[in-house]
Design an enzyme around this catalytic site. Structure first.
Site, PDB file in Angstrom:
ATOM      1  N   ASP A  93      43.033  47.318  53.047  1.00  0.00           N
ATOM      2  CA  ASP A  93      44.276  46.614  52.719  1.00  0.00           C
ATOM      3  C   ASP A  93      45.292  46.929  53.815  1.00  0.00           C
ATOM      4  O   ASP A  93      45.008  47.666  54.752  1.00  0.00           O
ATOM      5  CB  ASP A  93      44.760  46.998  51.320  1.00  0.00           C
ATOM      6  CG  ASP A  93      45.057  48.479  51.199  1.00  0.00           C
ATOM      7  OD1 ASP A  93      45.054  49.184  52.221  1.00  0.00           O
ATOM      8  OD2 ASP A  93      45.289  48.950  50.073  1.00  0.00           O
ATOM      9  N   GLN A 192      50.879  34.751  47.711  1.00  0.00           N
ATOM     10  CA  GLN A 192      51.778  35.293  46.698  1.00  0.00           C
ATOM     11  C   GLN A 192      52.414  34.119  45.942  1.00  0.00           C
ATOM     12  O   GLN A 192      51.892  33.009  46.018  1.00  0.00           O
ATOM     13  CB  GLN A 192      52.851  36.177  47.352  1.00  0.00           C
ATOM     14  CG  GLN A 192      52.302  37.467  47.972  1.00  0.00           C
ATOM     15  CD  GLN A 192      51.911  38.521  46.937  1.00  0.00           C
ATOM     16  OE1 GLN A 192      52.204  38.385  45.729  1.00  0.00           O
ATOM     17  NE2 GLN A 192      51.200  39.563  47.376  1.00  0.00           N
ATOM     18  N   ASP A 269      38.295  43.802  44.186  1.00  0.00           N
ATOM     19  CA  ASP A 269      38.312  45.265  44.289  1.00  0.00           C
ATOM     20  C   ASP A 269      39.119  45.777  43.116  1.00  0.00           C
ATOM     21  O   ASP A 269      40.008  45.088  42.606  1.00  0.00           O
ATOM     22  CB  ASP A 269      38.980  45.754  45.579  1.00  0.00           C
ATOM     23  CG  ASP A 269      40.494  45.735  45.452  1.00  0.00           C
ATOM     24  OD1 ASP A 269      41.091  44.640  45.516  1.00  0.00           O
ATOM     25  OD2 ASP A 269      41.098  46.815  45.228  1.00  0.00           O
TER      26      ASP A 269
END
Lengths: 376, 376
Positions: A93, A192, A269
């Site tokens: 990340d 987002q 994840d």
């Protein structure tokens, strides 16, 4: 082995996709679950057991590694793969999410974020360019753009302002990545937009315009509930390109994973299997079990008779004893079991997609998980 | 496999003995180091790795197991071997030593000891008969008599009174063992006597009169110093029968082990390799290392290039990172390394005895350990 990063869809079942990501370090079969190896270790697991669990790829956290032992140190030691004994692909990340959740005294502006290290209190700056540089120093195969994980709840205006900043950072990451990365490495954009469908769609289109090797859906599983999460996933995957992998970040339960695969997600994840393993919880084909529960004190059933994991062959009574006694072996066995369960879940999901029976498979798992009564 | 317990000396080098204990559950090559599996687990190790380390036998603690999960429960679950996934021989102590060191509100009289459980506060009684019963319920292959581990320092009078009580208990254990044990199980007596050579000798003779399958030297490594310890060992082994195994309890460092083997000891147990592994310490063929030490931050040498242990192949820089970060994998790898180092030490000791060069071998190890400068 492929010399470059490429993704291909092998089969479809509704919106669910069976695919393959080829990287110079090996193939990732999708849908894929990435076990989390935060600090250059999947907590309480030997690297060879992570591999044996069926994992093609793992995730490591840029935030933790840049603070300890440091990205430059890992580069001097030969890169993250050699350092942590993992030769397969690694996704990292950007560090942004952990800055928000773990660091103190953080300050965010156009340039990036500055924060105080939770390890030694030092002031650290993380810009889009530094996030890419750190991931390149680690030698990460799939890198993520630095973004602002929009807080939940957020007004439409807050979400839009946050998203606009993330898009400007995404452009800077792409430029930095072009200058610093090696052939075969990939950079993913992150959609987002909080729970606002039109913002999610606009963000996705803007990221596609910039052009990335894959697209993540971020800022979900932060309190909005499964219904809203799945609505955002569905809205987003509908506009993402068919020929790029789609990654839902930080999710989730077995039910979340299957519901998201049904909506076109390829990668996941989550700390749930590993963290649960350290807290007496076992994911099994009979549902979720809490091994602290007194009902297991003399239960000689294997932890999960349906699993092929070596750890799943241990009797529940023994695991009950270990977790009640606070023995490390309890966390080691439950972690191994959970990590492998998640891999077996993905393997069965891939098989079900290939055979056109994914919906039936997902319903069956959902039923198994609904039926278990152990408290957390 | 032998249907009964028997011991044979295969070779001698000075007072050092190469031997073999045959039990229904397998052969124990001596000199043998028994890794400690206190609560039905060698802390932070998979049972298969304990086996792979070269261990023929492990030790489990009666005190811990009788309190949790309980001896009767372990018996219902098929016995300790099945419960903890260890098919080889198991030696259990009597519980007496831990009552003295761990339990609160203990009271000792002719009948035995009563104490308060550290697990749930319950009042528990442990008599010589109950100590044997518990060990039989566990299914232990080598059992120890209940004794009073004489406190240090003790006056001659205190040591004698304590020893006399232990001898009366030893007789009761032998009677109980004859009634309750299964064929092939063994019972060892324990020589006490503090640092008084004549008491040690008298105790040994009295135990030999009673007659046991093996003889332990107890009550040492409790603060008397290595010189006094070795003097007591030498005094005691001089009068113990040649055809029975001799076990020095709770010892010790690599140097302690080799010095005691040179004085005729065949068996050892100690928490040092496992406990040290959880505290950043590594036993290696280059001496003892403290992995927290900053000197290892970028040291790409394998932990122990001379060891065959899989854990010893990890780079010191990675282990340094793991222990500094408090990661479970650090303790897992250092424990595995240490457990295997102790087994390799015993294997090399056996080889050196067979080849008549034990003194040279012991000197070499002593020199390696004297040369290392890492602080604890």
């Amino acid at each position: 082995m492929s010399e470059r990063f490429c993704f291909s869809v092998k089969a479809r079942d509704g919106a669910a996709r069976l695919g393959e990501i080829a990287t110079p370090r090996g193939i990732v079969r999708t849908p894929a679950f990435m076990t989390v190896g935060t600090g250059a270790t999947v907590k309480a697991m030997f690297p060879e057991d992570v591999k044996a669990s069926g994992a093609d790829i793992i995730l490591a956290n840029t935030y933790h590694l840049m603070l300890r032992p440091g990205a430059e140190r890992i580069a001097r030691l030969g890169g993250l793969h050699q350092f942590m004994h993992w030769s397969g692909p690694i996704l990292t990340d950007s560090g942004g999410y952990q800055v928000m959740s773990l660091a103190k005294l953080r300050k965010i502006d156009e340039e990036g974020v500055t924060f105080q290290s939770h390890v030694d209190g030092a002031t650290v700056a993380l810009s889009p360019e530094r996030a890419v540089e750190v991931q390149c120093l680690l030698g990460s195969d799939i890198q993520m753009v630095l973004d602002e994980c929009t807080a939940y709840p957020a007004t439409r205006e807050e979400a839009k302002a946050s998203l606009d900043l993330s898009l400007r950072w995404a452009r800077r990451c792409k430029v930095a990545f072009a200058a610093m990365s090696k052939p075969g490495q990939a950079l993913f954009g992150i959609v987002q937009g909080s729970v606002y469908p039109d913002l999610r769609v606009r963000c996705a289109y803007d990221l596609i315009d910039i052009g990335f090797d894959g697209y993540a859906v971020g800022g979900l599983a932060v309190g909005e509930g499964q219904g809203a999460m799945l609505e955002m996933v569905e809205t987003t995957t509908a506009v993402l390109p068919e020929d790029k992998p789609r990654y839902l970040m930080g999710v989730g339960t077995p039910e979340d994973l299957l519901a998201s695969i049904a909506r076109g997600i390829d990668m996941f994840d989550c700390v749930l299997p590993t963290r649960s393993g350290r807290h007496c919880q076992a994911f099994t084909w009979q549902g979720k079990l809490n091994l602290r529960n007194a009902r297991y004190a003399e239960d000689q059933t294997p932890l999960d008779p349906e699993s092929k994991c070596p750890a799943a062959q241990y009797e529940r009574a023994y695991l009950h004893h270990l977790v009640r006694s606070g023995e490390a072996l309890g966390a080691m066995l439950l972690t191994y079991n959970n990590v492998q369960f998640y891999q077996e879940l993905m393997a069965r999901a891939r098989e079900a997609i290939a055979q056109g029976r994914f919906a039936t498979f997902a319903d069956d798992v959902k039923r198994r998980y609904a039926a278990t009564g152990d408290d957390d």
